[in-house]
Design a protein around this motif. Structure first.
Motif, PDB file in Angstrom:
ATOM      1  N   ILE A 176       0.307  -1.241   0.048  1.00 56.23           N
ATOM      2  CA  ILE A 176      -0.105  -0.307  -0.238  1.00 56.23           C
ATOM      3  C   ILE A 176       0.855   1.239   0.063  1.00 56.23           C
ATOM      4  N   GLU A 177       2.163   0.899   0.195  1.00 50.06           N
ATOM      5  CA  GLU A 177       2.539   2.489   0.702  1.00 50.06           C
ATOM      6  C   GLU A 177       4.228   2.720  -0.411  1.00 50.06           C
ATOM      7  N   GLY A 178       3.844   1.991  -2.062  1.00 46.51           N
ATOM      8  CA  GLY A 178       4.217   2.406  -3.051  1.00 46.51           C
ATOM      9  C   GLY A 178       3.073   2.416  -3.757  1.00 46.51           C
ATOM     10  N   VAL A 179       1.854   2.116  -3.416  1.00 43.42           N
ATOM     11  CA  VAL A 179       0.694   2.222  -4.064  1.00 43.42           C
ATOM     12  C   VAL A 179       0.117   3.500  -3.654  1.00 43.42           C
ATOM     13  N   ALA A 213       8.143  -9.889  -4.740  1.00 47.46           N
ATOM     14  CA  ALA A 213       8.607  -9.798  -6.600  1.00 47.46           C
ATOM     15  C   ALA A 213       8.484  -8.190  -6.674  1.00 47.46           C
ATOM     16  N   LEU A 214       7.141  -7.596  -5.959  1.00 52.87           N
ATOM     17  CA  LEU A 214       6.821  -6.335  -5.526  1.00 52.87           C
ATOM     18  C   LEU A 214       7.046  -5.340  -4.540  1.00 52.87           C
ATOM     19  N   GLY A 215       8.317  -6.111  -3.427  1.00 51.19           N
ATOM     20  CA  GLY A 215       8.995  -5.762  -2.392  1.00 51.19           C
ATOM     21  C   GLY A 215       7.454  -5.513  -1.828  1.00 51.19           C
ATOM     22  N   THR A 216       7.562  -5.059  -0.568  1.00 54.27           N
ATOM     23  CA  THR A 216       6.901  -5.456   0.851  1.00 54.27           C
ATOM     24  C   THR A 216       6.738  -3.972   1.866  1.00 54.27           C
ATOM     25  N   CYS A 217       6.007  -3.832   2.576  1.00 47.82           N
ATOM     26  CA  CYS A 217       5.684  -2.952   3.543  1.00 47.82           C
ATOM     27  C   CYS A 217       5.451  -3.605   4.885  1.00 47.82           C
ATOM     28  N   ARG A 218       5.508  -2.380   5.845  1.00 51.07           N
ATOM     29  CA  ARG A 218       4.710  -3.208   7.558  1.00 51.07           C
ATOM     30  C   ARG A 218       3.946  -1.604   7.191  1.00 51.07           C
ATOM     31  N   TYR A 219       3.084  -0.716   6.556  1.00 54.25           N
ATOM     32  CA  TYR A 219       2.424  -0.363   6.208  1.00 54.25           C
ATOM     33  C   TYR A 219       1.217  -0.553   6.172  1.00 54.25           C
ATOM     34  N   LYS A 220       0.611   0.215   7.424  1.00 62.59           N
ATOM     35  CA  LYS A 220      -0.851  -0.373   7.669  1.00 62.59           C
ATOM     36  C   LYS A 220      -1.896   0.283   7.579  1.00 62.59           C
ATOM     37  N   LEU A 221      -2.757   0.877   6.882  1.00 64.52           N
ATOM     38  CA  LEU A 221      -4.070   1.064   5.931  1.00 64.52           C
ATOM     39  C   LEU A 221      -5.173   1.323   7.827  1.00 64.52           C
ATOM     40  N   LYS A 222      -4.878   3.169   8.625  1.00 65.37           N
ATOM     41  CA  LYS A 222      -5.408   2.914   9.778  1.00 65.37           C
ATOM     42  C   LYS A 222      -7.297   3.296   9.594  1.00 65.37           C
ATOM     43  N   ARG A 223      -7.851   2.546   9.832  1.00 68.72           N
ATOM     44  CA  ARG A 223      -9.410   2.952   9.535  1.00 68.72           C
ATOM     45  C   ARG A 223      -9.330   4.337  10.355  1.00 68.72           C
ATOM     46  N   GLY A 224     -10.630   5.061   9.248  1.00 68.06           N
ATOM     47  CA  GLY A 224      -9.944   6.322   9.907  1.00 68.06           C
ATOM     48  C   GLY A 224      -9.685   7.232   9.283  1.00 68.06           C
ATOM     49  N   ASN A 225      -8.647   6.973   8.281  1.00 71.01           N
ATOM     50  CA  ASN A 225      -7.668   7.627   7.617  1.00 71.01           C
ATOM     51  C   ASN A 225      -8.134   8.159   6.288  1.00 71.01           C
ATOM     52  N   ASP A 226      -8.998   9.390   6.721  1.00 74.05           N
ATOM     53  CA  ASP A 226      -9.788   9.093   5.544  1.00 74.05           C
ATOM     54  C   ASP A 226      -8.570   9.749   3.930  1.00 74.05           C
ATOM     55  N   ALA A 227      -7.439  10.720   4.813  1.00 75.44           N
ATOM     56  CA  ALA A 227      -6.213  11.449   3.445  1.00 75.44           C
ATOM     57  C   ALA A 227      -5.901   9.743   2.722  1.00 75.44           C
ATOM     58  N   ASP A 235      -3.410  -8.888   8.810  1.00 75.11           N
ATOM     59  CA  ASP A 235      -3.566  -7.036   8.934  1.00 75.11           C
ATOM     60  C   ASP A 235      -3.631  -6.431   7.537  1.00 75.11           C
ATOM     61  N   SER A 236      -2.941  -7.308   6.219  1.00 78.22           N
ATOM     62  CA  SER A 236      -4.144  -6.848   5.436  1.00 78.22           C
ATOM     63  C   SER A 236      -5.159  -6.994   4.893  1.00 78.22           C
ATOM     64  N   MET A 237      -5.919  -8.276   5.503  1.00 78.44           N
ATOM     65  CA  MET A 237      -7.002  -8.754   5.084  1.00 78.44           C
ATOM     66  C   MET A 237      -8.019  -7.870   5.814  1.00 78.44           C
ATOM     67  N   ASP A 238      -7.252  -7.106   7.136  1.00 77.85           N
ATOM     68  CA  ASP A 238      -8.145  -5.944   7.862  1.00 77.85           C
ATOM     69  C   ASP A 238      -8.239  -4.539   7.027  1.00 77.85           C
ATOM     70  N   THR A 239      -7.198  -4.577   6.256  1.00 76.25           N
ATOM     71  CA  THR A 239      -7.054  -3.545   4.964  1.00 76.25           C
ATOM     72  C   THR A 239      -7.996  -3.870   3.926  1.00 76.25           C
ATOM     73  N   VAL A 240      -8.082  -5.321   3.339  1.00 73.29           N
ATOM     74  CA  VAL A 240      -8.614  -5.148   2.329  1.00 73.29           C
ATOM     75  C   VAL A 240     -10.710  -4.922   2.860  1.00 73.29           C
ATOM     76  N   ASP A 241     -10.318  -5.606   4.175  1.00 67.43           N
ATOM     77  CA  ASP A 241     -11.869  -5.229   4.942  1.00 67.43           C
ATOM     78  C   ASP A 241     -12.723  -3.581   5.275  1.00 67.43           C
ATOM     79  N   ALA A 242     -11.498  -3.022   5.931  1.00 67.97           N
ATOM     80  CA  ALA A 242     -11.321  -1.417   5.545  1.00 67.97           C
ATOM     81  C   ALA A 242     -12.099  -1.122   4.829  1.00 67.97           C
ATOM     82  N   LEU A 243     -11.294  -1.118   3.275  1.00 70.21           N
ATOM     83  CA  LEU A 243     -11.070  -0.159   2.210  1.00 70.21           C
ATOM     84  C   LEU A 243     -12.447  -0.924   1.939  1.00 70.21           C
ATOM     85  N   SER A 244     -12.864  -2.020   2.212  1.00 67.14           N
ATOM     86  CA  SER A 244     -14.289  -1.868   1.252  1.00 67.14           C
ATOM     87  C   SER A 244     -15.340  -1.486   1.473  1.00 67.14           C
TER      88      SER A 244
END
Lengths: 405, 405
Positions: free
Chosen positions: A43-46, A72-86, A110-119
């Motif tokens: 998500i960091e690079g995206v 192969a795409l590289g990874t991150c430890r960045y978590k999209l926090k719920r409520g982080n509208d920006a 954590d990533s599955m939670d990101t999927v849930d939060a974004l959805s």
């Protein structure tokens, strides 16, 4: 026709790229999306608009990608926090700029939670974007799946190194202890899997509070009985008060500036200090266990690839979002008999997020004695088979990581 | 018809059993000896009359023995001292009791010295016993051979783990250093071989006195240039005064009762303490590199097997004693071109004993920058090919060690 995005997050595995290959290949077999973009560094690079077009990877590159370890795409430890509208808005802007409708996220809970939060956020805000999760983790600690891609290959290399180092240890007559340390901070699946070899005398898991006196008594008993003791410990092993073995002795010795060795080194020293044997050997699998393409489990790499395909194929249904694909046994009897027979299913992302599946208490033998037959039956089908790897110059061929191009 | 004895000594390797298999198989193809006895735990067990009859191993067992890592007969660190007539006489008594005329000893340079000493003593005392050496060592530090069985497989797994862990490291964006530690107390062959992958930024060898300031400057430069630094260090790396990296910091901190981490952990901490990056990862290959049957080099296992055969076959000549078999390039041009083309030869045991072949100074790049093209050309042919392993239950099949039966 719109595009899709696929990204990877969390710790790498030996087969996380096979899931990526599955998404890309599925779109070549049935072009549901015009372009398949890889997001670099999760998500960091995206968020930074760093994409790589994977649509037209050659058949050979897809085969090599399946045997390329790490992310192969590289990874991150960045978590999209719920409520982080920006962040959420920024993500949608990037997706819009590239006409991306669907995002596949390959990662742990954590990533599955990101999927849930974004959805959830997209739904609430009437944004027509879809988010789909593809699980991975060497820790095997996700629910509600039977097991998770990445774990079986880590277990296979862990078993292979356990057996090889046991044979190395068994060649000697001198009194020494052997301690193998595996990854696994909260869940002991990987450490427990080493018992599949039949070589492990004592197993120390995070699921059981460590009792120094009881443990040392068992070590002494092994040396009395058979003159040797091969121990496996999970890095997250801890005392009843939560103190990690890896940190404990360091602090006691007032040696604060560094963690000088993990749980394995601590156990070895504890046994030597107790006078049971004068020396010991520590083998820390560290990262070698999670990214070793030369010891992929065929079951694992096939499942990871097919999970990527399954996620893509299911996404042809425009209502498919906020979902994660997973694996469960089709027949518990078959799996217990060592016969691989698994079913792919999809479930709500929230069911996959934010839970930790510990190694079952009923599969743990008392007195650090290892695992039950039921646990052995669980591991057996997962580590079966070896893919036919393509070698170049004496080593398994790999793709240059997309984040390094 | 008399019998022969074969024993193993020193540190195990991934292919030392292939040499054993070669001796046994050669005798099946041409029964020069009535029985082939394996001595358990090297000279130590032989002196204790612990033998195992290997004459009639099945064809399948011989195949599995070739892929069984470590020393299937058990090993020892016991060195027969020159002048220790009691041990020498005891050995001859055991040999006489079993009608053994010839002893094959598979080991490193200490064992080759034992072959020399025993031959000399037998000659001086008019005893008709013969002693023949078959070299092995993951350290690759024997003369006068080009390379030594066991090294190539250790180099292959070291390269595979280097590449896999580099890819794992390269997936991240956060600033951290990666340090891989290999075996190699006196000679840096194994550490140097990791550079074959092209992933190694800095290499620290025992052959070059360690200069902390110069090294840290190179680390800083790598981070400035490319934001990452993958380091390989040999366990025997040391300062100009001979102090090992692995021991140095421990002593400085007054922490005397244990070596808390080796050279790798020391380098990582040094870099963190210097403020270059806030964290690092250490991967210690430890014993996993020397006994990993799942990553045998086909060249290595074939050579080890054929060296065993060659020693046996040459011993049909009753004058063949005090000799060691070895490997040298038939054509330096072929080897430099990556084409395997080696010759088996025999030489006096004393030529193989008591020398250490260091990694050549002219193959080492300055400023910890790795190795020359000539060194790359040396490594290339050795790590080629993978044997077709027999798997059982998801793991490479192995024989139960003879010392555990």
């Amino acid at each position: 026709m719109s595009n899709c995005l696929v990204a990877q997050s969390g710790g790498p595995t030996a087969v996380i790229n096979a899931s990526l290959a599955g998404v890309v290949r599925a779109n070549q077999l049935n072009p549901v999306y015009d372009r398949v973009f890889g997001g670099l560094h999760g998500i960091e690079g995206v968020l930074d608009d760093k994409l790589y077009d994977l649509t037209d990877l050659s058949g050979r590159d897809i085969e090599i990608l399946k045997q390329t370890p790490s992310s192969a795409l590289g990874t991150c430890r960045y978590k999209l926090k719920r409520g982080n509208d920006a962040d959420y808005k920024r993500l949608v802007d990037v997706m819009d700029a590239h006409d991306i409708e669907t995002m596949f996220y390959i990662g742990g809970n954590d990533s599955m939670d990101t999927v849930d939060a974004l959805s959830e956020w997209a739904h609430e805000n009437g944004i027509a974007k879809r988010f789909i999760g593809i699980p991975k983790t060497v820790d095997n600690d996700l629910v509600p799946v039977d097991h998770c891609p990445g774990f079986a290959s880590a277990a296979k290399i862990a078993c292979e190194i356990t057996h090889a180092t046991y044979l190395d240890y068994a060649a000697y007559t001198r009194p020494e202890v052997f301690v193998l340390e595996t990854m696994g901070r909260d869940a002991g699946w990987l450490a427990a899997s080493c018992c599949f070899t039949g070589n492990v005398d004592l197993l120390v898991l995070p699921e059981v509070d460590f009792d120094k006196e009881a443990f040392l008594a068992e070590v002494q008993k092994k040396f009395d009985e058979k003159g040797e003791c091969y121990i496996v410990v999970s890095e997250g092993a801890h005392y009843a008060d939560g103190t990690y073995l890896s940190a404990g002795d360091t602090a006691n010795d007032g040696f604060a500036h560094a963690v000088l060795g993990g749980a394995g080194a601590t156990l070895k020293q504890m046994i030597v200090d107790a006078g049971i044997v004068p020396r010991g050997v520590v083998q820390d699998l560290s990262r070698a266990a999670r990214s070793s393409n030369f010891a992929q489990s065929l079951v694992d790499v096939t499942e990871a690839y097919e999970l990527g395909m399954s996620a893509h194929m299911r996404s042809a249904d425009p209502a498919f979002t906020s979902a994660v694909v997973g694996i469960r046994p089709r027949s518990a009897e078959d799996m217990a008999a060592g016969v691989y027979n698994a079913e792919f299913f999809a479930g709500p992302a929230k069911d996959f997020a934010n839970y930790v599946k510990h190694f079952p208490a009923e599969w743990i033998l008392p007195n650090y004695a290892g695992i039950t037959q039921e646990a052995m039956d669980y591991f057996r089908p997962l580590i079966q088979g070896e893919p036919k790897l393509v070698y170049e110059n004496g080593m398994p061929a790999t793709l240059v990581p997309f984040n390094k191009r």
